[in-house]
Design an enzyme around this catalytic site. Sequence first.
Site, PDB file in Angstrom:
ATOM      1  N   GLU A  21      -9.884  -5.332  -6.007  1.00 29.32           N
ATOM      2  CA  GLU A  21      -8.681  -4.932  -6.738  1.00 29.32           C
ATOM      3  C   GLU A  21      -7.445  -5.686  -6.277  1.00 29.32           C
ATOM      4  O   GLU A  21      -6.513  -5.900  -7.064  1.00 29.32           O
ATOM      5  CB  GLU A  21      -8.455  -3.428  -6.595  1.00 29.32           C
ATOM      6  N   ASN A  38       0.851  -1.183   0.000  1.00 32.19           N
ATOM      7  CA  ASN A  38       0.000   0.000   0.000  1.00 32.19           C
ATOM      8  C   ASN A  38       0.889   1.235   0.000  1.00 32.19           C
ATOM      9  O   ASN A  38       1.908   1.272   0.695  1.00 32.19           O
ATOM     10  CB  ASN A  38      -0.922  -0.012   1.225  1.00 32.19           C
ATOM     11  N   HIS A  83     -15.490  10.516 -11.215  1.00 35.49           N
ATOM     12  CA  HIS A  83     -14.383  10.027 -10.397  1.00 35.49           C
ATOM     13  C   HIS A  83     -13.495  11.194  -9.993  1.00 35.49           C
ATOM     14  O   HIS A  83     -13.018  11.952 -10.836  1.00 35.49           O
ATOM     15  CB  HIS A  83     -13.553   8.990 -11.159  1.00 35.49           C
ATOM     16  N   GLU A  94     -10.192  11.443  -7.903  1.00 37.33           N
ATOM     17  CA  GLU A  94      -9.036  10.963  -7.149  1.00 37.33           C
ATOM     18  C   GLU A  94      -8.282  12.178  -6.620  1.00 37.33           C
ATOM     19  O   GLU A  94      -7.888  13.061  -7.378  1.00 37.33           O
ATOM     20  CB  GLU A  94      -8.122  10.110  -8.023  1.00 37.33           C
TER      21      GLU A  94
END
Length: 722
Positions: free
Chosen positions: A531, A216, A436, A438
Amino acid sequence: MMKKSIFLLFVVFCSNGIVARGQQIKSPNGRFELAFGLTKEGTPTYELKFKNNVVIKTSNLGLELKLKPDEELHLRGQTDGETQIKKKSSLYSNFEISDSKTSTFDETWQPVWGETKNVRNHYNELAVTLNQKQTERQIIIRFRLFDDGLGFRYEFPLQKNLNYFTIKEEHSQFAMTGDHTAYWIPGDYDTQEYNYTTSKLSEIRGLMGSAYEGGNVSQTSFSPTGVQTSLMLKTNEGVYINLHEASCLNYSTMHLNLDDKNFVFESWLTPDSHGDKGKMQAPATSPWRTIIVSDDARDILASKMTYNLNEPSKIQNTSWIKPTKYVGVWWEMISGKSSWSYTNEFPSVQLGITDFSKAKPNGTHGATTANVKKYIDFAAKHGFEGVLVEGWNIGWEDWFGNDKDYVFDFVTPYPDFDLKGLNDYAHAKGVKLIMHHETSGSIRNYERHIDTAYRLMNQLGYDAVKSGYVGNILPLGEHHYSQWTNNHFQYAVEKAASYQIMVNQHEAVRPTGVARTWPNLIGNESARGTEYHAFGGIKPNHVTILPFTRLIGGPMDYTPGIFEMNLANGAHVNSTLANQLALYVTMYSPLQMAADFPENYDRFPDAFQFIKDVGLDWDDSKYLEAEPGQYITVARKEKNTEKWFLGSVNGNSSRTSKIKFDFLDEGKTYLATIYADASDANYKTKPQAYTIKTTRVTKKDTIVQHCAAGGGYAVSIVPIKK
């Protein structure tokens, strides 16, 4: 229906060091009993019993304050300086009970969307007012005892000596009665995207290294025995305990740090950029600390206590909030088929300066006008309401890893994405695009642009946004779960509500039932989702744990529906196709994605039919089988219809599921279409081996169904018209 009464109850008891006057209350059904008291040092304590057996031993409560530097320096110069500092910073000792009130509350409310049409909110309450004479400070500890468990919180009334204050740490304890089995992920200030580890409490320290998976882009651990909530536990006697929090607003996220010699968990708050755990201004409250308990695992899944500890909806007109089934340009990028970025020519991007009109397209960009039209056509053909498009806006060539502030503007499309034309094309076909946003963790930048971005959505008719917070939080030093960042997540939701926009937050704080108050928060990620099948793997039993943990606080945008398990990047999805279908029922969410490519659904149109048919919003839900880490079977009745849908997901070992249809209506016959693992199905070698059969059923019938490891089955149950 609502009733409320208030009365006083005082008792004197002496056990486990409690010597002061204390109080006791029972849950409405009498199965739970709470005992509150003070130690001889004036420290608040509580004990919780379930069916006359202690499930939380006597546990301390309170907070520790951070003194101002000049105040601490002054006190240190005195003869008894350390003692004075301890007294001044303590909100955990030297208390006396000045008042105690109990009441009962009973109402039934209807969520905007949910697992059931009606939710009962029934509890007995104890509110204890505590005074510190030496400091002339006062706090209230409020307990609510439901038929499924306990919630408690700290309240700070407006007062002279406790107005603005800084929390150094909260010291809420949860003392276990033994070395329980735990289903846990490592404590982390910035991510919950881990596989779950199942172990005894005494084994957490030794397993922490292997449980703390890398990969991550923002991770911050804090303790070799620190774990995250929602934490699921099981005693040797078969009692299930869930520890979490509710209504985490204007406060930092709570983790749990384990004393693994005495098996006592203690709250551990996420710090801000200064290392502080909370900046408070009275009057104020902490979030509720929650303990859900049952000797039947199904009760944990069915509990609505977390929602009940949140306030009713603050949105008056909720007609624009609608459960949504969607497809999208996302799995292409996740699985390595396409890219978010438009060009490979710009290693560095400066918005307003970098000229994308002169760049050479890389040929792999997913969010092109032509490609998005294919998804719109597919959605329209198969009855999906939305199409999510990621990578449509400029800046994806240089979007994380450099602590970049001005990373996106959320309004400027790439040259190959016709924003208005695609929007018109979608609307003409009865489909809405999903925006979207981000942020790359740059919160200041998002708030700088958020009104402009939401206004654009209103102009184009977008009514839902998926926001993301990949990477370190900016400004630097803040964490994803600190008070300041949590306040931003809430700000974005409330701001969206003012524009009548639904929000699906990814990489945000894990939910704590706040969607009852702000039902436009229609989805969250905040856990290891689909994912990660493409990023390094998800354990086959992951989806048999998430409903016991992450989903306790709210629905998850898990993005199920993968039919092709061998991915372009070489990864493999550890699931059978039948398991993917069942997730639409077991992983409750009013927002569900059919995440795979349209061409993969075209290969299996008979199985795809279940995704097209399955409901999103429910009148009723029945948890039929449940054991964390092993299996979950759920049946749900679609809202305002007579249709039922059933899903069963299985863990690491094959099993046989046996289900009674006694939840069906008396006197009705239904056509059940069963999508199941074939006898030779295997999540590794034959994940696409499935069978479909139809049969007539009534409430007197039973189904016996084989489930492969990492497998399961799904059933649509439709009444037969006479």
